[in-house]
Design an enzyme around this catalytic site. Sequence first.
Site: not given
Length: 425
Positions: A12, A107-108
């Site tokens: 993350d 974003d992960e």
Amino acid sequence: MSQKSVRFALVDCNNFYASCERLFQPALARTPIVVLSNNDGCVVARSNEAKALGIPMGIPLFKIRSLIRSGKVKVFSSNYTLYGDLSRRVMEVLSRHCAEVEIYSIDEAFLRLNFFGQTDASLTDWATEVRTRVGRGVGIPVSVGMAPTKTLAKLANHLAKKRTVTGVATLNPGDPVMAELPVDEVWGVGRAYHERLTRVGITTAAQLAAADLAWIRRSFGVVGVRLVRELRGEVCLELEPPLNGRKNTMVSRSFPKDISDPAELERRLALYATRLGEKLRQYDQAARTLSVFLWVNRFRNPRPDGRLCFTRAIELPVATNHTNELIHHAKLIGRSLAEAGTPYKKAGIMAGELVPAATRQGSLFTNRAADLRNDEIMRVMDAINAADGRGTVSFASCGTSTAIPLRREFRSSDYTTCWKGILGV
């Protein structure tokens, strides 16, 4: 290799939007940063320093104007072109270090770790190396959580961010730290689940993992059972395959200023239909249905019935991704919905019942020659706009300005995707 030796990792990006902005302005390393939604409406991302100031998620911009004027907070308009490009670079680095990657969000990413002879110690070394490679290669800080299941990996990532200095954490079923983790930190426990669990005294992740499965099934169904089993270390959620086809896609925007003129509203719908056509062709899909939504400004609504949203959907004569067809039908729907003098705040267009463009079915009344001509027009337009910039070639319905108007008072440059935005050193 046995299933017990398989591990999942969640990588993350830390405060991703803020980190993207800091990457090209390193002087802001310790400055509180907030990123705003479209049209500079409200806060959608915060750095740790901004969180420490007590700035809540979703607060409208006007409520923090004083902080901005004082210089205590640096504010940015959303720059999704920049964020998307940096996200792609992060995911490319992860793909070079692991064969099985599921991009979960911008974003992960979940990774399935199945290396030969892996141990918790070797995986910690691997995760540390990945963090270093992403940091050096892209410049974005990341945290890595590893565990036997995806749900536990999500919790491990929370520990990596909040309780370690290395940014790497491993979590196994039954670890004592689970008794310290609030139940609402568990992936899948939203507000409604949290309230129901709290009422029966389940307040930590450990208590949820120990809950009676029969009661969980009665209260939360199969989704709840799967959640508890994941907390116990049983793999119920594997990596999701890449998304090759979508069922629908939408383009919607709020207007910087209310629109009451039907002609201007039609122009905005033409702009949205143009973007919709580009998205459909990007994924080689065609739409069988088209829907248009109009939202009235709730604070200036002149209607006696107080109605705020107007929508209409139609079935297209033939599935299409041709911009000219989408504009034609969107404008017809818009004319049937819009009322002169009504202040509209937002509009949207949704393409539904998507089918592969190569297999779309015609009809007895389809003009095949015209259809092929439109295919070629779209191909040429997309090629020109890709080479020279979006909107270089457009339909007259879009007007002289082909950019979708947005309020972006604090927008940064497109440092990685536009020649004009490249930093000079």
